[in-house]
Design a protein around this motif. Structure first.
Motif, short mmCIF file in Angstrom:
data_model
loop_
_atom_site.label_atom_id
_atom_site.label_comp_id
_atom_site.label_asym_id
_atom_site.label_seq_id
_atom_site.Cartn_x
_atom_site.Cartn_y
_atom_site.Cartn_z
N ASP A 175 4.56 -8.68 14.82
CA ASP A 175 3.89 -9.93 14.47
C ASP A 175 2.38 -9.80 14.57
OD1 ASP A 175 6.20 -11.25 13.88
OD2 ASP A 175 6.23 -12.47 15.69
N THR A 176 1.92 -9.06 15.57
CA THR A 176 0.49 -8.96 15.82
C THR A 176 0.22 -7.74 16.68
OG1 THR A 176 -1.47 -10.21 16.53
CG2 THR A 176 0.55 -10.48 17.84
N LEU A 228 0.95 -9.13 3.96
CA LEU A 228 1.17 -9.48 5.36
C LEU A 228 0.61 -8.42 6.30
CD1 LEU A 228 4.75 -10.98 5.03
CD2 LEU A 228 2.61 -12.21 5.38
N SER A 229 0.69 -7.14 5.93
CA SER A 229 0.05 -6.11 6.74
C SER A 229 -1.46 -6.31 6.75
CB SER A 229 0.38 -4.72 6.19
OG SER A 229 1.72 -4.35 6.47
N ALA A 230 -2.03 -6.67 5.60
CA ALA A 230 -3.47 -6.90 5.52
C ALA A 230 -3.90 -8.05 6.42
CB ALA A 230 -3.88 -7.17 4.08
N ARG A 231 -2.99 -8.98 6.66
CA ARG A 231 -3.31 -10.11 7.54
C ARG A 231 -2.94 -9.85 8.99
NH1 ARG A 231 -5.68 -14.03 5.22
NH2 ARG A 231 -5.61 -14.29 2.95
N GLY A 232 -2.58 -8.61 9.29
CA GLY A 232 -2.43 -8.22 10.69
C GLY A 232 -1.03 -8.11 11.21
N SER A 233 -0.02 -8.38 10.36
CA SER A 233 1.38 -8.21 10.76
C SER A 233 1.88 -6.92 10.09
CB SER A 233 2.23 -9.42 10.33
OG SER A 233 3.57 -9.25 10.71
N LEU A 234 1.64 -5.80 10.75
CA LEU A 234 1.85 -4.50 10.14
C LEU A 234 3.33 -4.22 9.90
CD1 LEU A 234 -0.74 -2.36 12.15
CD2 LEU A 234 -0.97 -3.28 9.82
N ARG A 235 3.66 -3.79 8.68
CA ARG A 235 5.01 -3.43 8.30
C ARG A 235 5.25 -1.94 8.56
NH1 ARG A 235 4.93 -8.72 8.45
NH2 ARG A 235 6.64 -9.66 7.25
#
Length: 339
Positions: A175-176, A228-235
């Motif tokens: 998530d973060t 979503l990875s770019a927004r900090g929730s790394l996949r």
């Protein structure tokens, strides 16, 4: 944006000492140069160290067996959590309750939430037996790393929409960049065909391999093709787990009255569903500024305030325009299992 940069620079710098995580919204957090020098990795390391220190001060409130399982795996499963009579009353009251509902659409999945606000708590008195349970109180605080009252909702995962993009929650992710708590008390059985929660056990620990992965991913997250990875929730792809010394994911197909609580710095996902179904649960969420050294003194956890936070957050999001993203849209008065 360039003209505003001198004015925004102090804000961007201050966000380095908060839970801000987006590589695209903050040019310092997203800076390839700074992250190559160790900015993101340093924030991860510092957040983990502070969480460990706070957890040590919260450890006495947790059953030693549950604490040992969490420290090893990052997730704890407790079946038959509530006494049978209490759980039966909770089911009956909760499924009879109707209140202001919000929904969010992600890909082909619709998630509905009803706040456990004062009105809901009056209508569902058995909820207090759960909320006041010392096992829940201790675990929720230990896993989040703070002596805080988590946000509490009635949550429903509704049948998938046809002809829509896949649910992004099916991809394994953190998530973060810091420890955080999510928990579920399932009101119904969760068979494997309905898409249970899946978790990579042990992935909550900051190993040298995980830290190197975090640093590497921070270098390209801002310009990558995963929003979503770019927004900090790394996949992460499951094929990468072995290289990090991690096992394959565990899928939690569990019966009703199971409590599941996890550190969502660990890699997790919603597993694919093969049959349409509505799943209802009490859902909890707890995190604060990861760089806050003290474990308590949280005004938002005070009685009279804690149970009103969710309506307040929704109200502020509705009125903030483009300044605060509001993905939870009002859908009127509904019950948890309404179609």
């Amino acid at each position: 944006m360039n003209a505003l940069a001198p004015l925004l620079a102090p804000l961007w710098f201050a966000q380095l000492f908060t839970g801000a995580k987006s590589f695209v919204d903050n040019p310092l957090i997203g800076s390839t140069r700074l992250n190559a020098l160790g900015l993101h990795a340093g924030r991860v390391r510092a957040a983990q160290a502070l969480a460990a220190a706070r957890r040590r001060r919260l450890a006495d409130g947790v059953d030693p067996e549950h604490r040992g399982i969490f420290d090893r795996d990052g997730v704890v499963e407790i079946r038959d959590f509530l006494p049978a009579a209490t759980f039966s009353a909770l089911q009956e009251q909760l499924f009879s309750y109707r209140g202001p509902a919000r929904e969010m659409v992600q890909g082909d999945t619709i998630t509905r939430r009803l706040a456990m606000d004062p009105a809901a708590r009056r209508a569902i008195p058995a909820f207090e037996d759960f909320r006041r349970d010392p096992r829940w109180q201790g675990l929720a605080r230990y896993v989040s790393g703070f002596d805080i009252e988590p946000l509490l909702y009635v949550q429903s995962i509704l049948p998938r929409r046809r002809d829509a993009a896949p649910d992004p929650q099916l991809a394994f992710h953190a998530d973060t960049f810091y420890p955080a708590m999510k928990a579920w008390l399932f009101l119904e059985d969760v068979p494997v065909e309905t898409g249970p929660f899946a978790y990579v056990k042990g992935s909550h620990r900051l190993t040298p391999q995980r830290l190197a992965w975090e640093k590497q991913r921070s270098l390209g997250a801002r310009d990558g093709d995963c929003r979503l990875s770019a927004r900090g929730s790394l996949r992460i792809d499951v094929s990468e787990l072995t290289g990090l010394g991690l096992p394959q994911p565990s899928v939690f197909a569990v019966p009703a009255n199971t409590l599941l609580i996890a550190d969502t710095f660990g890699f997790h996902a919603r597993s694919p569903a093969s049959a349409p179904a509505t799943r209802v649960e009490i859902w909890a969420y707890g995190r604060r500024n990861p760089f806050r050294p003290i474990k308590g003194w949280d005004v938002w956890s005070l009685p009279g305030i804690a149970e009103r936070r969710i309506p307040l957050r929704w109200w502020l999001g509705d009125r903030a325009g483009g300044w605060i993203r509001q993905p939870w849209l009002p859908v009127g008065v509904k019950g948890a299992a309404d179609g």
